[in-house]
Design an enzyme around this catalytic site. Structure first.
Site, mmCIF file in Angstrom:
data_model
loop_
_atom_site.group_PDB
_atom_site.id
_atom_site.type_symbol
_atom_site.label_atom_id
_atom_site.label_comp_id
_atom_site.label_asym_id
_atom_site.label_seq_id
_atom_site.Cartn_x
_atom_site.Cartn_y
_atom_site.Cartn_z
ATOM 1 N N SER A 115 -31.900 23.331 23.700
ATOM 2 C CA SER A 115 -31.722 21.915 23.343
ATOM 3 C C SER A 115 -32.580 21.070 24.264
ATOM 4 C CB SER A 115 -30.271 21.490 23.540
ATOM 5 O OG SER A 115 -29.421 22.259 22.747
ATOM 6 N N ARG A 167 -22.741 19.009 30.164
ATOM 7 C CA ARG A 167 -24.089 19.348 30.663
ATOM 8 C C ARG A 167 -24.394 18.613 31.966
ATOM 9 N NH1 ARG A 167 -23.751 22.288 26.743
ATOM 10 N NH2 ARG A 167 -25.499 22.916 25.435
ATOM 11 N N GLU A 222 -32.256 16.751 28.141
ATOM 12 C CA GLU A 222 -31.454 17.645 28.975
ATOM 13 C C GLU A 222 -32.400 18.386 29.921
ATOM 14 O OE1 GLU A 222 -29.425 20.694 26.719
ATOM 15 O OE2 GLU A 222 -28.480 21.488 28.518
HETATM 16 N N1 EPU Z 1 -27.767 19.204 12.912
HETATM 17 C C1 EPU Z 1 -28.583 18.714 11.925
HETATM 18 N N2 EPU Z 1 -29.921 18.984 11.994
HETATM 19 C C2 EPU Z 1 -30.456 19.731 12.994
HETATM 20 C C3 EPU Z 1 -29.609 20.224 14.027
HETATM 21 C C4 EPU Z 1 -28.252 19.941 13.959
HETATM 22 O O1 EPU Z 1 -28.148 18.039 10.995
HETATM 23 O O2 EPU Z 1 -31.660 19.960 12.978
HETATM 24 C C5 EPU Z 1 -26.303 18.957 12.790
HETATM 25 C C6 EPU Z 1 -25.603 20.254 12.387
HETATM 26 O O3 EPU Z 1 -25.559 20.420 11.018
HETATM 27 C C7 EPU Z 1 -24.208 20.051 12.954
HETATM 28 C C8 EPU Z 1 -24.482 19.235 14.218
HETATM 29 O O4 EPU Z 1 -25.766 18.629 14.048
HETATM 30 O O5 EPU Z 1 -23.420 19.278 12.092
HETATM 31 C C9 EPU Z 1 -24.437 20.074 15.479
HETATM 32 O O6 EPU Z 1 -25.395 21.108 15.419
HETATM 33 P P1 EPU Z 1 -25.215 22.503 16.200
HETATM 34 O O7 EPU Z 1 -23.853 23.066 15.983
HETATM 35 O O8 EPU Z 1 -26.393 23.336 15.899
HETATM 36 O O9 EPU Z 1 -25.188 22.118 17.733
HETATM 37 P P2 EPU Z 1 -25.941 21.032 18.600
HETATM 38 O O10 EPU Z 1 -25.013 19.905 18.893
HETATM 39 O O11 EPU Z 1 -27.259 20.683 18.006
HETATM 40 C C10 EPU Z 1 -25.056 22.083 20.839
HETATM 41 C C11 EPU Z 1 -25.630 22.552 22.146
HETATM 42 C C12 EPU Z 1 -26.314 23.913 21.974
HETATM 43 C C13 EPU Z 1 -25.284 24.911 21.481
HETATM 44 C C14 EPU Z 1 -24.715 24.385 20.148
HETATM 45 C C15 EPU Z 1 -23.623 25.278 19.604
HETATM 46 C C16 EPU Z 1 -26.171 20.518 23.368
HETATM 47 C C17 EPU Z 1 -27.251 19.665 23.944
HETATM 48 N N3 EPU Z 1 -26.572 21.568 22.671
HETATM 49 O O12 EPU Z 1 -26.174 21.863 19.960
HETATM 50 O O13 EPU Z 1 -26.779 24.340 23.245
HETATM 51 O O14 EPU Z 1 -25.858 26.192 21.299
HETATM 52 O O15 EPU Z 1 -24.157 23.060 20.352
HETATM 53 O O16 EPU Z 1 -22.482 25.157 20.393
HETATM 54 O O17 EPU Z 1 -24.993 20.222 23.576
HETATM 55 C C18 EPU Z 1 -28.675 24.461 24.680
HETATM 56 O O18 EPU Z 1 -28.041 23.790 25.484
HETATM 57 O O19 EPU Z 1 -29.851 24.862 24.928
HETATM 58 C C19 EPU Z 1 -28.073 24.792 23.397
HETATM 59 C C20 EPU Z 1 -28.743 25.463 22.482
#
Ligand code: EPU
Length: 343
Positions: free
Chosen positions: A242, A166, A338
């Site tokens: 995010s 990012r 972000e």
């Molecule tokens: N999780 C939780 N609780 C929550 C949210 C997440 O426990 O409320 C845990 C999930 O269970 C999982 C881990 O955190 O084990 C990761 O969650 P998720 O796969 O939803 O992805 P993220 O790390 O929260 C990132 C990106 C997203 C992208 C997703 C999928 C960043 C800042 N965000 O989110 O990007 O869609 O991975 O690849 O890296 C964006 O940039 O706007 C965005 C949505």
């Protein structure tokens, strides 16, 4: 070129924050942008300039006392077609997901996992957007820009953009200095689906798609459905995706935490560092689904802050600060937005 004075920004930020810009300028060509910059410089106008895309990563803390620039260029142009490789120059003003759909319809592959990310093509090159195991930088070869001080054109190679998670040079040393006008992508004629990222395989199976005979359109539709199930639609609930980046911490910090929280989700960043999902930490702090004033934390994904109706930038910023303090006190980790705060 379209110019509007005292322009409402509500339609130009996906949080749906009510704020105004002293002037809003939309240009239709690189030459128009250059002429605007040079004329301003000749007048000695040093008021603030902000170039925006779809406004999906912005938080306006108040009215903007300067000029906001936006591209209305919408062309897609193949620059080279060699064997499996196709090189395409895309205007910054095109909506990112329209470009993804256009590429798939043209049988140019690579962008499927980046389906439905909000925003425009120009921002993808500043922000290095990413999802489901793919990042924009994997496909970017060059970025064309205009210097907002001189009006000169400058081309950056992907290496010169210094891409990271990012992150790019346009968020640091060169912040606010260049407007991205076009992005050059390198895609493939061969479809090579990436389905290893958590959740995709299972989602394909649930939809009855055969992963050995998958089409790009099937993968795109699956990614869209996964996103829609977790992330709010900005037209229904103001948000900027995010809100925080996932912190990358030294391995010893992760090991300290995993002694206490054996189920802590994480990704290997490199040999010395581990990425911890901020959404998980925010949920552990009890914030998921909670509201503070008119700002809230989305009930299905704690990484997303939402405008519950009529929130100001200050309301969202206050919630952000409270969450950062709670995560710091519970886990000893600083989480960083972000989203760009604009004052
Ligand atoms: N999780 C939780 N609780 C929550 C949210 C997440 O426990 O409320 C845990 C999930 O269970 C999982 C881990 O955190 O084990 C990761 O969650 P998720 O796969 O939803 O992805 P993220 O790390 O929260 C990132 C990106 C997203 C992208 C997703 C999928 C960043 C800042 N965000 O989110 O990007 O869609 O991975 O690849 O890296 C964006 O940039 O706007 C965005 C949505």
């Amino acid at each position: 070129m379209r110019k509007e004075e005292n322009c409402s920004l509500k339609e130009h930020n996906t949080f749906g924050i009510e704020a105004k810009a002293r002037q809003f300028v939309e240009y239709d060509s690189v030459e128009e942008l250059q002429a605007f910059i040079r004329e301003r410089a000749a007048r000695g106008d040093t008021s603030p300039l902000l170039h925006i895309g779809g406004g999906s990563n912005l938080l306006f803390l108040g009215d903007f006392k300067g000029t906001i620039l936006h591209s209305r260029m919408h062309d897609i142009h193949v620059t080279a077609d060699e064997g499996d490789n196709i090189y395409v120059r895309v205007s910054a003003g095109i909506v990112w997901d329209d470009w993804v759909q256009y590429a798939i319809d043209s049988l140019w592959y690579g962008l499927e996992n980046l389906s439905l990310i909000p925003g425009e093509v120009g921002a993808s090159a500043v922000q290095n957007i990413g999802a489901y195991g793919a990042e924009a930088k994997d496909f970017i070869v060059y970025v064309d820009t205009v210097d907002l001080q001189t009006g000169d054109v400058r081309h950056f190679t992907a290496e010169e953009c210094c891409y990271g998670y990012r992150d790019s040079i346009f968020k640091h040393e060169l912040r606010g200095r260049y407007a991205v006008t076009h992005v050059h992508f390198h895609l493939s004629h061969g479809f090579r689906p990436r389905i290893e990222y958590g959740g995709i395989r299972q989602a394909l199976a649930e939809r009855g798609f055969d992963e050995t005979n998958l089409t790009a359109e099937q993968l795109r539709q699956t990614i869209i459905e996964i996103r829609r199930a977790k992330l709010p639609e900005p037209s229904e609930l103001g948000n900027a995706g995010s809100f925080f980046t996932n912190p990358i911490v030294p391995r010893h910090t992760f090991e300290r935490l995993s002694n206490e929280y054996s189920n802590i989700p994480h990704y290997e960043a490199d040999s010395k560092r581990v990425k911890i999902p901020a959404g998980w930490m925010i949920e552990q702090c009890g914030w998921k689904g909670k509201t503070l004033g008119k700002a809230g934390v989305y009930e299905k994904q704690a990484l997303v802050l939402v405008n519950r109706g009529g929130a100001t930038g200050a309301d969202i910023a206050a919630l952000c600060k409270q969450i950062q303090a709670d995560v710091k006190s519970k886990f000893g980790i600083a989480i960083v937005p972000e989203v760009n705060f604009i004052s």
